[in-house]
Write a protein that holds these residues in place. Structure first.
Motif, PDB file in Angstrom:
ATOM      1  N   PHE A 160       2.324  -4.415   7.936  1.00 20.65           N
ATOM      2  CA  PHE A 160       1.078  -3.810   7.468  1.00 20.65           C
ATOM      3  C   PHE A 160       0.588  -2.803   8.505  1.00 20.65           C
ATOM      4  CE2 PHE A 160       1.067  -8.215   5.780  1.00 20.65           C
ATOM      5  CZ  PHE A 160       1.070  -7.935   4.422  1.00 20.65           C
ATOM      6  N   PRO A 161       1.240  -1.655   8.607  1.00 20.02           N
ATOM      7  CA  PRO A 161       0.905  -0.706   9.681  1.00 20.02           C
ATOM      8  C   PRO A 161      -0.522  -0.151   9.609  1.00 20.02           C
ATOM      9  CG  PRO A 161       2.527   0.239   8.170  1.00 20.02           C
ATOM     10  CD  PRO A 161       2.343  -1.181   7.775  1.00 20.02           C
ATOM     11  N   GLN A 162      -1.163  -0.208   8.475  1.00 18.91           N
ATOM     12  CA  GLN A 162      -2.523   0.335   8.342  1.00 18.91           C
ATOM     13  C   GLN A 162      -3.600  -0.744   8.393  1.00 18.91           C
ATOM     14  OE1 GLN A 162      -2.783   3.639   8.406  1.00 18.91           O
ATOM     15  NE2 GLN A 162      -0.551   3.677   8.481  1.00 18.91           N
ATOM     16  N   ASP A 163      -3.231  -1.980   8.660  1.00 19.74           N
ATOM     17  CA  ASP A 163      -4.193  -3.074   8.630  1.00 19.74           C
ATOM     18  C   ASP A 163      -5.127  -3.022   9.838  1.00 19.74           C
ATOM     19  OD1 ASP A 163      -4.634  -5.899   7.167  1.00 19.74           O
ATOM     20  OD2 ASP A 163      -4.977  -6.100   9.317  1.00 19.74           O
ATOM     21  N   ALA A 164      -6.414  -2.922   9.583  1.00 22.87           N
ATOM     22  CA  ALA A 164      -7.414  -2.808  10.649  1.00 22.87           C
ATOM     23  C   ALA A 164      -7.526  -4.082  11.476  1.00 22.87           C
ATOM     24  CB  ALA A 164      -8.776  -2.455  10.047  1.00 22.87           C
ATOM     25  N   THR A 181      -0.916 -11.671   4.429  1.00 24.41           N
ATOM     26  CA  THR A 181      -1.894 -10.622   4.701  1.00 24.41           C
ATOM     27  C   THR A 181      -1.983 -10.375   6.194  1.00 24.41           C
ATOM     28  OG1 THR A 181      -3.711 -12.199   4.948  1.00 24.41           O
ATOM     29  CG2 THR A 181      -3.305 -11.330   2.709  1.00 24.41           C
ATOM     30  N   GLY A 182      -2.533  -9.237   6.559  1.00 23.68           N
ATOM     31  CA  GLY A 182      -2.776  -8.940   7.970  1.00 23.68           C
ATOM     32  C   GLY A 182      -3.612 -10.016   8.641  1.00 23.68           C
ATOM     33  N   PRO A 183      -4.729 -10.431   8.026  1.00 26.82           N
ATOM     34  CA  PRO A 183      -5.537 -11.482   8.642  1.00 26.82           C
ATOM     35  C   PRO A 183      -4.776 -12.796   8.869  1.00 26.82           C
ATOM     36  CG  PRO A 183      -6.856 -10.308   7.051  1.00 26.82           C
ATOM     37  CD  PRO A 183      -5.434  -9.813   6.889  1.00 26.82           C
ATOM     38  N   LEU A 184      -3.816 -13.123   8.009  1.00 25.93           N
ATOM     39  CA  LEU A 184      -3.027 -14.337   8.228  1.00 25.93           C
ATOM     40  C   LEU A 184      -2.194 -14.195   9.511  1.00 25.93           C
ATOM     41  CD1 LEU A 184      -2.024 -17.136   7.336  1.00 25.93           C
ATOM     42  CD2 LEU A 184      -0.254 -15.956   6.008  1.00 25.93           C
ATOM     43  N   TYR A 185      -1.627 -13.024   9.730  1.00 18.23           N
ATOM     44  CA  TYR A 185      -0.871 -12.785  10.957  1.00 18.23           C
ATOM     45  C   TYR A 185      -1.784 -12.886  12.177  1.00 18.23           C
ATOM     46  CZ  TYR A 185       3.320 -11.164   8.472  1.00 18.23           C
ATOM     47  OH  TYR A 185       4.444 -11.087   7.688  1.00 18.23           O
TER      48      TYR A 185
END
Length: 156
Positions: A124-128, A93-97
């Motif tokens: 994840f180009p749209q991950d806030a 997930t984005g948060p993991l990155y």
């Protein structure tokens, strides 16, 4: 009595060598103590011992954190790339990155942290969360972070 003690010792030693679950516990203990090389090694041993499913995922996470906290950003990027194209791709997930990048930065590799954020942003180009972390690095990052952001096209 002596025979029972020897049998107990044998059982304890046999259990410590361990399969994936025992290696996971050893890796978690080493990680908690801040022994990142030992944590990564134990996690790798657990994976090599044939870990499957949730145990394999947990071993991957421990190895990832140990590499990140140990400042091994090239290994982190390689592991994330491998995970993104394997059976655990849906669990990334984005948060993991973002979390992993933070660990790399805390280990003293700010430019490596930006590389982790970039890898996540490409996936994840749209991950806030990733966008916010990149914006934070732009505004509060040191010279190494800003230069790495510039080299990746995030800063003009």
């Amino acid at each position: 009595m002596q025979r029972a003690a020897l049998l107990l010792l044998f059982c304890l030693l046999a259990g410590c060598g361990g399969g994936p679950e025992a290696r996971l516990e050893k890796a978690r203990e080493a990680l908690a103590k801040g022994d990142y090389p030992a944590a990564a090694a134990a996690a790798s041993e657990g994976l090599a011992a044939g870990a499957q499913g949730a145990t394999a995922w947990r071993l991957e996470l421990v190895a990832l954190e140990a590499e990140a906290r140990g400042g091994r950003s090239a290994d982190v990027v390689a592991r994330l790339g491998r995970l993104a194209s394997g059976p655990f791709a849906a669990q990334l997930t984005g948060p993991l990155y973002v979390q992993t990048a933070g660990q790399v930065k805390q280990a003293g590799d700010a430019a490596g942290a930006v590389s982790v954020l970039d890898l996540g942003a490409r996936r994840f180009p749209q991950d806030a969360d990733l966008a916010q972390a990149i914006d934070r690095a732009k505004s509060t990052g040191g010279a190494a972070e800003v230069e790495r952001l510039r080299s990746l096209g995030y800063v003009e």
